[in-house]
Design a protein around this motif. Structure first.
Motif, PDB file in Angstrom:
ATOM      1  N   TYR A  68       0.877  -1.043  -0.310  1.00  0.00           N
ATOM      2  CA  TYR A  68       0.158   0.168   0.457  1.00  0.00           C
ATOM      3  C   TYR A  68       1.025   1.116  -0.138  1.00  0.00           C
ATOM      4  CZ  TYR A  68      -3.862   3.029   1.401  1.00  0.00           C
ATOM      5  OH  TYR A  68      -5.062   3.601   1.071  1.00  0.00           O
ATOM      6  N   THR A  76      -7.715   3.461   5.018  1.00  0.00           N
ATOM      7  CA  THR A  76      -8.638   2.331   3.868  1.00  0.00           C
ATOM      8  C   THR A  76      -7.806   1.187   4.447  1.00  0.00           C
ATOM      9  OG1 THR A  76      -8.516   4.399   2.802  1.00  0.00           O
ATOM     10  CG2 THR A  76      -8.722   2.332   1.777  1.00  0.00           C
ATOM     11  N   GLU A  94       4.481   4.909   3.989  1.00  0.00           N
ATOM     12  CA  GLU A  94       4.392   6.686   4.380  1.00  0.00           C
ATOM     13  C   GLU A  94       5.527   7.261   4.527  1.00  0.00           C
ATOM     14  OE1 GLU A  94       1.390   8.282   3.742  1.00  0.00           O
ATOM     15  OE2 GLU A  94       2.932  10.096   3.795  1.00  0.00           O
ATOM     16  N   ASP A 119      10.456   6.344   1.247  1.00  0.00           N
ATOM     17  CA  ASP A 119       9.153   6.520   0.201  1.00  0.00           C
ATOM     18  C   ASP A 119       9.096   5.845  -1.173  1.00  0.00           C
ATOM     19  OD1 ASP A 119       9.535   8.761  -2.644  1.00  0.00           O
ATOM     20  OD2 ASP A 119      10.776  10.133  -1.727  1.00  0.00           O
ATOM     21  N   ALA A 120       7.810   6.476  -1.445  1.00  0.00           N
ATOM     22  CA  ALA A 120       7.460   5.217  -2.575  1.00  0.00           C
ATOM     23  C   ALA A 120       8.402   4.894  -4.046  1.00  0.00           C
ATOM     24  CB  ALA A 120       5.880   5.286  -2.777  1.00  0.00           C
ATOM     25  N   GLN A 141       0.204  12.192  -6.552  1.00  0.00           N
ATOM     26  CA  GLN A 141       0.981  13.053  -6.809  1.00  0.00           C
ATOM     27  C   GLN A 141       1.220  12.903  -8.498  1.00  0.00           C
ATOM     28  OE1 GLN A 141       5.282  11.823  -6.168  1.00  0.00           O
ATOM     29  NE2 GLN A 141       5.192  12.290  -3.825  1.00  0.00           N
TER      30      GLN A 141
HETATM   31  C1  LIG Z   1      -4.427  11.239  -0.608  1.00  0.00           C
HETATM   32  S1  LIG Z   1      -2.833   9.990   1.169  1.00  0.00           S
HETATM   33  C2  LIG Z   1      -3.168   9.145   1.683  1.00  0.00           C
HETATM   34  C3  LIG Z   1      -4.613   8.473   2.085  1.00  0.00           C
HETATM   35  C4  LIG Z   1      -4.839   7.063   2.247  1.00  0.00           C
HETATM   36  N1  LIG Z   1      -4.253   6.113   1.028  1.00  0.00           N
HETATM   37  C5  LIG Z   1      -6.518   6.491   2.979  1.00  0.00           C
HETATM   38  O1  LIG Z   1      -7.121   6.085   2.035  1.00  0.00           O
HETATM   39  O2  LIG Z   1      -6.331   6.341   4.233  1.00  0.00           O
HETATM   40  C6  LIG Z   1      -1.738  10.236   0.362  1.00  0.00           C
HETATM   41  C7  LIG Z   1      -0.618  10.262   1.072  1.00  0.00           C
HETATM   42  O3  LIG Z   1       0.491  10.019   0.357  1.00  0.00           O
HETATM   43  C8  LIG Z   1       2.089   9.975   0.956  1.00  0.00           C
HETATM   44  N2  LIG Z   1       2.791  10.209  -0.458  1.00  0.00           N
HETATM   45  C9  LIG Z   1       2.972  11.036  -1.263  1.00  0.00           C
HETATM   46  N3  LIG Z   1       3.892  10.862  -1.822  1.00  0.00           N
HETATM   47  C10 LIG Z   1       4.667   9.762  -1.589  1.00  0.00           C
HETATM   48  C11 LIG Z   1       5.917   8.997  -1.583  1.00  0.00           C
HETATM   49  N4  LIG Z   1       6.858   9.424  -2.657  1.00  0.00           N
HETATM   50  N5  LIG Z   1       6.135   8.087  -0.642  1.00  0.00           N
HETATM   51  C12 LIG Z   1       5.696   7.983   0.527  1.00  0.00           C
HETATM   52  N6  LIG Z   1       4.192   8.398   0.352  1.00  0.00           N
HETATM   53  C13 LIG Z   1       4.304   9.628   0.050  1.00  0.00           C
HETATM   54  C14 LIG Z   1       0.892  11.465   2.153  1.00  0.00           C
HETATM   55  O4  LIG Z   1       2.554  11.811   2.633  1.00  0.00           O
HETATM   56  C15 LIG Z   1      -0.267  11.565   2.195  1.00  0.00           C
HETATM   57  O5  LIG Z   1      -0.270  10.762   3.256  1.00  0.00           O
END
Ligand SMILES: C[S@@+](CC[C@H](N)C(=O)[O-])C[C@H]1O[C@@H](n2cnc3c(N)ncnc32)[C@H](O)[C@@H]1O
Length: 215
Positions: A68, A76, A94, A119-120, A141
């Motif tokens: 995830y 989620t 995350e 970092d994804a 993103q």
């Molecule tokens: C829209 S929120 C996710 C909500 C979650 N999926 C839910 O439904 O409960 C997007 C998340 O992605 C994380 N995020 C964005 N770019 C990222 C990356 N490159 N690596 C890890 N996390 C990232 C942000 O910090 C944020 O917490």
């Protein structure tokens, strides 16, 4: 309560999962006690719930292994955790420290959530995880699809499922949402994925779409 797909129940237009950590809530959701404890799955808080209500057909199985990306505080992931049970696992990536702390607390109550602060965009930093049945991506993103493809190529089993929640405005504010979803689908096809479904998440999430694809 009627089971509409694996581990997802409905009553009228509302959907629920069975609380695998009874007596606890994750995001202030409504809990209904019957034969078991059912947690309301709010489609305005979870894009996966919105996708299910708008006709997502693929089922998530008991025992599934999930990667995830963008787990945030675990809204989620907590419902996925209810569905997959104790034999499944959600490797939850995350990178934002503040929300990661809440995710860590959640993982203490739910053993099938494995939090990974990373970092994804750099999947090699968590290259130690096993192959998974599902890669779920919700990063909001611009390069989300590219990140999804890179992760799926590293970790998704052949025949596995890639689920991507797309915030059209994060990708291109100047384009119509439907055109953004189409462009992202084309990227997936060029990378060898088959598109199973493309779902608009309105009215639950404005200008958001959801793609289900398989490798
Ligand atoms: C829209 S929120 C996710 C909500 C979650 N999926 C839910 O439904 O409960 C997007 C998340 O992605 C994380 N995020 C964005 N770019 C990222 C990356 N490159 N690596 C890890 N996390 C990232 C942000 O910090 C944020 O917490």
């Amino acid at each position: 309560m009627k089971e509409i797909t694996n581990g997802v129940y409905n009553e009228g237009r509302e959907i629920f999962t069975v609380n695998s950590a009874p007596g606890t809530k994750v995001y202030g959701e409504q809990v209904i006690k019957k034969d078991r404890e059912y947690r309301h799955w709010d489609p305005t808080r979870s894009k996966l719930a919105a996708a299910i209500l708008n006709g997502l057909k693929t089922e998530i199985n008991k025992g599934s292994k999930i990667l995830y990306l963008g787990a945030s505080t675990g809204t989620t992931p907590s419902h996925l955790s209810d569905i997959i049970g104790t034999n499944g696992i959600i490797y939850s990536v995350e990178f934002a420290e503040r929300v990661f702390r809440s995710l860590l607390e959640l993982s203490e109550k739910r053993q099938n959530i494995a939090p990974i602060m990373a970092d994804a965009r750099k999947p090699e930093t968590y290259g130690w995880i096993e192959s998974v049945d599902i890669v779920y991506v919700d990063l909001s993103q611009p390069e989300e699809t590219e990140i999804a493809i890179r992760n799926a190529n590293m970790f998704l089993k052949k025949g596995g499922l890639l689920l991507i929640a797309i915030k059209s405005q994060s990708i291109d504010v100047t384009k119509k949402p439907a055109d953004v979803y189409k462009t992202e689908s084309e990227k997936l096809k060029s990378a060898g994925f088959s598109i199973l479904q493309l779902i608009d998440l309105e009215p639950y999430e404005e200008k958001h779409g959801f793609i289900a694809a398989s490798l």
